[in-house]
Structures are given as structure tokens and as C-alpha cells.
Design a protein around this motif. Structure first.
Motif, PDB file in Angstrom:
ATOM      1  N   UNK A 160       0.806  -1.130   0.130  1.00 41.80           N
ATOM      2  CA  UNK A 160      -0.218  -0.028  -0.093  1.00 41.80           C
ATOM      3  C   UNK A 160       0.974   1.336   0.025  1.00 41.80           C
ATOM      4  N   UNK A 161       0.532   2.078  -0.929  1.00 40.19           N
ATOM      5  CA  UNK A 161       1.150   3.274  -0.892  1.00 40.19           C
ATOM      6  C   UNK A 161       0.352   4.457  -1.188  1.00 40.19           C
ATOM      7  N   UNK A 162       0.505   5.621  -0.488  1.00 41.00           N
ATOM      8  CA  UNK A 162      -0.235   6.721  -0.730  1.00 41.00           C
ATOM      9  C   UNK A 162       0.476   8.151  -0.139  1.00 41.00           C
ATOM     10  N   UNK A 163      -0.044   9.239  -0.773  1.00 41.04           N
ATOM     11  CA  UNK A 163       0.499  10.514  -0.318  1.00 41.04           C
ATOM     12  C   UNK A 163      -0.938  11.374   0.211  1.00 41.04           C
ATOM     13  N   UNK A 164      -0.744  12.172   1.356  1.00 40.98           N
ATOM     14  CA  UNK A 164      -1.816  12.828   1.849  1.00 40.98           C
ATOM     15  C   UNK A 164      -1.051  13.850   2.676  1.00 40.98           C
ATOM     16  N   UNK A 165      -2.119  15.093   2.612  1.00 43.42           N
ATOM     17  CA  UNK A 165      -1.631  16.185   3.473  1.00 43.42           C
ATOM     18  C   UNK A 165      -1.861  15.947   4.906  1.00 43.42           C
ATOM     19  N   UNK A 166      -0.776  16.627   5.566  1.00 41.52           N
ATOM     20  CA  UNK A 166      -0.660  16.495   7.159  1.00 41.52           C
ATOM     21  C   UNK A 166      -1.842  16.832   7.904  1.00 41.52           C
ATOM     22  N   UNK A 167      -2.137  18.311   7.306  1.00 43.12           N
ATOM     23  CA  UNK A 167      -3.496  18.897   8.281  1.00 43.12           C
ATOM     24  C   UNK A 167      -4.725  18.201   7.987  1.00 43.12           C
ATOM     25  N   UNK A 168      -5.101  17.717   6.636  1.00 43.35           N
ATOM     26  CA  UNK A 168      -6.184  17.135   6.447  1.00 43.35           C
ATOM     27  C   UNK A 168      -6.113  15.737   7.153  1.00 43.35           C
ATOM     28  N   UNK A 169      -5.190  15.091   7.119  1.00 41.66           N
ATOM     29  CA  UNK A 169      -5.024  13.831   7.794  1.00 41.66           C
ATOM     30  C   UNK A 169      -5.368  13.807   9.300  1.00 41.66           C
ATOM     31  N   UNK A 170      -4.558  14.846  10.038  1.00 45.38           N
ATOM     32  CA  UNK A 170      -4.755  15.069  11.327  1.00 45.38           C
ATOM     33  C   UNK A 170      -6.131  15.478  11.602  1.00 45.38           C
ATOM     34  N   UNK A 171      -6.821  16.042  10.925  1.00 44.02           N
ATOM     35  CA  UNK A 171      -8.249  16.619  11.080  1.00 44.02           C
ATOM     36  C   UNK A 171      -9.153  15.304  11.181  1.00 44.02           C
ATOM     37  N   UNK A 172      -9.016  14.414  10.402  1.00 45.25           N
ATOM     38  CA  UNK A 172      -9.778  13.276  10.121  1.00 45.25           C
ATOM     39  C   UNK A 172      -9.532  12.208  10.956  1.00 45.25           C
ATOM     40  N   UNK A 173      -8.119  12.022  11.279  1.00 42.52           N
ATOM     41  CA  UNK A 173      -7.791  11.148  12.591  1.00 42.52           C
ATOM     42  C   UNK A 173      -8.523  11.821  13.825  1.00 42.52           C
ATOM     43  N   UNK A 174      -8.497  12.885  14.126  1.00 43.85           N
ATOM     44  CA  UNK A 174      -9.317  13.324  15.424  1.00 43.85           C
ATOM     45  C   UNK A 174     -10.921  12.980  15.241  1.00 43.85           C
ATOM     46  N   UNK A 175     -11.374  13.006  14.112  1.00 45.13           N
ATOM     47  CA  UNK A 175     -12.945  12.660  14.261  1.00 45.13           C
ATOM     48  C   UNK A 175     -12.875  11.005  14.495  1.00 45.13           C
ATOM     49  N   UNK A 176     -12.085  10.369  13.746  1.00 42.22           N
ATOM     50  CA  UNK A 176     -12.190   8.884  13.942  1.00 42.22           C
ATOM     51  C   UNK A 176     -11.807   8.441  15.272  1.00 42.22           C
ATOM     52  N   UNK A 177     -10.988   9.134  15.797  1.00 44.37           N
ATOM     53  CA  UNK A 177     -10.831   8.730  17.229  1.00 44.37           C
ATOM     54  C   UNK A 177     -12.316   8.824  17.931  1.00 44.37           C
ATOM     55  N   UNK A 178     -13.005   9.685  17.697  1.00 46.19           N
ATOM     56  CA  UNK A 178     -14.440   9.683  18.507  1.00 46.19           C
ATOM     57  C   UNK A 178     -14.895   8.512  18.737  1.00 46.19           C
ATOM     58  N   UNK A 179     -14.751   7.469  17.565  1.00 45.40           N
ATOM     59  CA  UNK A 179     -15.332   6.068  17.881  1.00 45.40           C
ATOM     60  C   UNK A 179     -14.567   5.028  18.596  1.00 45.40           C
TER      61      UNK A 179
END
Length: 368
Positions: A1-20
Motif C-alpha cells: 500500500x502506498x499513498x500521499x496525503x496532506x498532514x493537516x487534512x489527515x490530522x483533522x480526520x484522525x481526530x474525528x475517527x478517534x471519537x469512535x
């Protein structure tokens, strides 16, 4: 698996996922977030089998795949990386993370071991503005009980009927009710766990944008656009709250909400917790008088008000009455009384969209 993603967006979405993710999980893999690289981008999934969150992020995917990473470690690493593009490369559960001059190598778990979310057949759905939903959660969820022996009261009743949505919570000492109009023709009652609504409230933005709420057998789904939250519903019958919403009031008092709140907060300084945070309220000749006392001393507050009806002496747990008043938006409120042993019902003046009911503390008249 390989991908590139922007740090700010990934951090924001991790915070949302952690609510679960629950701190009480008994399955180790549920401490992790499932990361799936797809053609269209990245999907993060977190669940504790009661609440599930899926959130989608735009990313440049070179090679598809999935991996589970410990939520805390994954989130901490991404938050500390520079605001730039992050590269992920996964091979045999070994994860390489690069961003500028920083590089991490960590071990994950196979994505195949992550439990599948239930397949949900959506039966009914309606839309509601995000800001209205946030307000309804804020004004009701605090009045749910923490007593697990009454499971239905640990949640908020969501009732849709006659083109009106009603949110209701109660814990045996007070009741909070928020109503709003809807275009939906649905006729439905569900009980949503208080924890689910608290986590949803942290995800929701305070915007006048609609989100979709879908109902399924035993589940409710909140579709917020790039994030979807699933929650199990609570079973059982909710208390028939309409039986205690009386309208034959003998005393009505109009008062400035902020003045009443300030007076109650000062009086509660001498209201001891072991004595039910007791404050005494007297309505006499148009004056609202608040008193409290302990072995440390006593306090006497007089609040300007407009009285309609009989004089009255009544006592309350100051915390219960304050918590309801604080989250009201009205400048002027009306307190409706039947008698010293009956609940006080509080509304905004000329506004019945929010109702707060609080039970009194039984005292002898000599105690006033």
C-alpha cells in the motif's frame, strides 16, 4: 500500500475517527484505526461496536491496501509532523511514514483482522441543519442519567411526528426538551445514547448546512459529508414525559435569565453538596428571593421579576436548576409553578421551542 496525503487534512480526520474509539474496549484491535487506500482516496474507520465512524480524505493513491494502526500512536505521529505532504508505504504490516526530514517505521496489524461494520438497510431519513442539531444536543444531553440500571434514560429520545422533531432527556430530577419544525413526513421514535451524541457534537461544525440522519433497525446514521457516524440505538421504553408537562400553573414569574443565573450561582456558594446543593426560592409581591445557608453563614438575594399568581416558597438543588438555565439562549425567561411540591417548568418568554423542567426538594414551610 502506498499513498500521499496532506498532514493537516489527515490530522483533522484522525481526530474525528478517534471519537469512535472507547477506552473500555476489550479487543486490542479496536484500539486501532483501519486505514484503507482506495482509488478515490483514503478511508479511516474506527469502532467500539457501539459507535462507528468512517471518514474520507482526498489522497494520491499509488497502491491500494489496508492496515490497522494504534489510534494514539498514529494520531500523535501525524500531529507532530510538519504541515506538508506525508508519504505512507506499507509492506507486510510494516509502515514507513515520511514527511520532509522526519521518518517513522512502525508496525501495524492486518486490515483483514478488523471487524466488519454491520450492513445497514436505511429505512427512513430526514435532514436537519448542523447548527440546530448542535443546539439540540447541547440543550438536552446534559440531562441524561449515568445510571446504567435505567438504560433508556442514558440516552436522548428523538421523536418525529406531525412535521416536528423533538429531543427529550431526563434523569429523574429534571427534564430538557427541544423542539423544531421539519419538512419530513416520518413518524418515528428512537433513543440515541448520550455518549454517541456527545461525540457527534464534537465532530459537527456550527454551520447552517444540512446533514442527513438515517434510521435503520437498531441503528442511526449521521451523514456529515466526508464523515459518517453510526450508532446503536438504546432499547426499551422511554418515560412518558408528557404526563408531567402540566399547564395549569398557579404562579408565573418573568425574570431576566442572567440575573437569575448570577443570583443562583452566588447563593450556591453556601449550598453544600451533602445537603443537595439546597437553595430556597420565595416569590412574594413581585420579588423573587433566593436564600441559602450552611454552618458557614447565609446568603439572601433579591431579583427583580414580574409575578402573575400566588405567592410561593419552593426549594431546589441549585446545580439542577442552574444547568438548565445556563444553556438557554433567551434573555427573559418565565418560571411556571403549580405549587411547592410540583415541578417548575421554565421557558423563554414567548418561546416554547425549549422547555426545562426541574423537580423541587421537599421542605417544610417552617424552613423558609
Amino acid at each position: 500500500m502506498k499513498f500521499k496525503v496532506e498532514q493537516k487534512e489527515l490530522s483533522r480526520h484522525i481526530t474525528m475517527a478517534q471519537r469512535g474509539i472507547s477506552t473500555r474496549s476489550t479487543l486490542q484491535i479496536l484500539d486501532g484505526i483501519l486505514i484503507e487506500a482506495r482509488d478515490s482516496g483514503i478511508k479511516l474507520t474506527a469502532t467500539d461496536l457501539e459507535i462507528s465512524i468512517e471518514t474520507f480524505i482526498d489522497a494520491s493513491v499509488e497502491e491500494k491496501g489496508k492496515i490497522v494502526l494504534n489510534s494514539r500512536i498514529f494520531g500523535d505521529i501525524v500531529k507532530k509532523l510538519p504541515d506538508d505532504t506525508i508519504s505512507f508505504h506499507v509492506k507486510d504490516n510494516h509502515v514507513n511514514i515520511k514527511c520532509q526530514n522526519a521518518e517513522f517505521n512502525i508496525i501495524g496489524n492486518s486490515g483483514d483482522d478488523y471487524p466488519d461494520l454491520p450492513i445497514i438497510m436505511e429505512e427512513n431519513q430526514f435532514t436537519i441543519s448542523k447548527d440546530l442539531l448542535k443546539a439540540a444536543i447541547r440543550q438536552t444531553v446534559f440531562a441524561t442519567t449515568q445510571d446504567e440500571t435505567r438504560p433508556s434514560l442514558t440516552g436522548v429520545l428523538l421523536e418525529i411526528a406531525n412535521k416536528e422533531i423533538t429531543f427529550v432527556s431526563l434523569d429523574g430530577y429534571r427534564l430538557a426538551l427541544r423542539r423544531m419544525p421539519t419538512d419530513s413526513e416520518i413518524d418515528e421514535k428512537i433513543i440515541i445514547p448520550g455518549r454517541s451524541l456527545n461525540e457527534l457534537n464534537k465532530i459537527l461544525e456550527d454551520k447552517e448546512e444540512d446533514l442527513t440522519i438515517s434510521l435503520s433497525q437498531g441503528q442511526v446514521i449521521f451523514n456529515i459529508g466526508d464523515t459518517i457516524m453510526y450508532s446503536k440505538l438504546l432499547e426499551g421504553q422511554f418515560f412518558n414525559y408528557k404526563d408531567i408537562m402540566r399547564s395549569d400553573h398557579k404562579t408565573k414569574v418573568n425574570v431576566n435569565r442572567r440575573s437569575l443565573q448570577n443570583g443562583l450561582e452566588r447563593a450556591s456558594l453556601l449550598a453544600k453538596e451533602e445537603k443537595a446543593n439546597l437553595v430556597k426560592i420565595s416569590v412574594i409581591n413581585g420579588e423573587l428571593i433566593i436564600k441559602s445557608n450552611s454552618e458557614m453563614g447565609d446568603v439572601h438575594e433579591e431579583i427583580n421579576s414580574n409575578q402573575d399568581g400566588d405567592d410561593l416558597n419552593i426549594a431546589f438543588n441549585s446545580r439542577y436548576i442552574l444547568e438548565g438555565i445556563k444553556i438557554m439562549d433567551n434573555e427573559e425567561i418565565v418560571m411556571n409553578f403549580v405549587g411547592s411540591l410540583n415541578p417548575c417548568i421554565i421557558n423563554g418568554v414567548d418561546d416554547d421551542t425549549y422547555t426545562y423542567l426541574v423537580l423541587p426538594v421537599r421542605l417544610a414551610q417552617d424552613d423558609f
